[in-house]
Design an enzyme around this catalytic site. Sequence first.
Site, PDB file in Angstrom:
ATOM      1  CE  LYS A  45      -4.009  -1.965   2.347  1.00 50.21           C
ATOM      2  NZ  LYS A  45      -4.928  -1.785   3.472  1.00 50.21           N
ATOM      3  N   GLY A 108      -2.733   4.580  14.487  1.00 51.55           N
ATOM      4  CA  GLY A 108      -1.914   3.925  13.465  1.00 51.55           C
ATOM      5  C   GLY A 108      -2.478   4.192  12.083  1.00 51.55           C
ATOM      6  CB  ALA A 110      -6.669   1.387  11.258  1.00 47.21           C
ATOM      7  CG  ASN A 130      -2.305   5.719  20.018  1.00 43.14           C
ATOM      8  OD1 ASN A 130      -2.908   4.657  19.901  1.00 43.14           O
ATOM      9  ND2 ASN A 130      -1.019   5.836  19.735  1.00 43.14           N
ATOM     10  NE  ARG A 131       0.047   0.702  23.321  1.00 43.80           N
ATOM     11  CZ  ARG A 131       0.198  -0.516  22.821  1.00 43.80           C
ATOM     12  NH1 ARG A 131      -0.216  -1.562  23.514  1.00 43.80           N
ATOM     13  NH2 ARG A 131       0.742  -0.716  21.639  1.00 43.80           N
ATOM     14  CB  THR A 132       2.159   5.942  21.834  1.00 42.95           C
ATOM     15  OG1 THR A 132       2.300   4.549  22.123  1.00 42.95           O
ATOM     16  CG2 THR A 132       3.502   6.632  21.893  1.00 42.95           C
ATOM     17  CE  LYS A 135       2.160   5.297  16.675  1.00 40.76           C
ATOM     18  NZ  LYS A 135       2.326   3.838  17.018  1.00 40.76           N
ATOM     19  CG  MET A 193     -12.081   0.350  12.326  1.00 38.61           C
ATOM     20  SD  MET A 193     -10.667   1.122  11.547  1.00 38.61           S
ATOM     21  CE  MET A 193     -11.227   2.802  11.527  1.00 38.61           C
TER      22      MET A 193
END
Length: 249
Positions: A45, A108, A110, A130-132, A135, A193
């Site tokens: 991709k 990420g 997605a 997000n966990r992080t 990001k 998702m």
Amino acid sequence: MFAENTGEEIDYGIVESDIDAFESDIETFFTQDNVVGCNVTAPFKGRAYELSKNNCNAEAKTAEAVNTLFMKDGTLLGYTTDGMGLVADLHSQVGSLVGHTVLLLGAGGATRGVVEPLLGAKVKGLYINNRTEIKAQAIVDAIKSPVFECVSKNDLTSLQPDIVINCTSASLTGDLPQVSTSVFKRCSLAYDMVYGKGETRFMEFAKTHGAKKVSDGFGMLVEQAAAAFTIWTGKKPDTAKVIEALRPR
Ligand code: ATR
């Protein structure tokens, strides 16, 4: 099924590309008579995006990934259709998204593919956690919309969105993203998702904590494929029939 449904006659098959020859394989593919386009899947991709980045949709730019190529009048166009697929499935499940608040979990690839289409559907507020955290903030900084903001884990306790979408890959390993249970209190739809047989752990968790409705991402899978079909043919298939016929049971 889409072709049958819209009265198109198509040939849709599988081409296996060599890891070292994707670009030349695509070139060769489009030299064939009557070829209009193709879907592209992992791990190509990013390379499909490189081939079409001067002529791709906004979400493909944000995700730096393309899952649909279309040769139009000699120009190679690139699209990521995941976001269109998600929005189409949300529309069929909850109707218009105008004025809704939506929380995205995960930051990420997605997530990157769905932000612009959700903003395009005129949501009132789009939040990302997000966990992080850094990001998630990076996506917000890249897109710059007044209704799109990053929320920390602590701030989640005061957020009660209409729709919560799990875009993390946690469900693939049977894990749950760490999220305050209060986000499901006024939630009309909790959406995961991923899909498979039965409910994911996220769907069960959301339902237990107040989500009125839960859904996996099977509808999104069919809708993102339908979006590609529409790009190539200009025709919109009846996706409800296809979702019903193919849903894993
Ligand atoms: P994809 O292309 O499927 O989005 P990815 O780019 O690897 O895959 O991103 C995976 C996302 O799921 C990330 O947001 C990741 O969080 P981190 O950025 O903190 O790594 C998130 N994720 C994966 N497993 C998770 C878990 N167990 N709990 C919470 N978040 C998780």
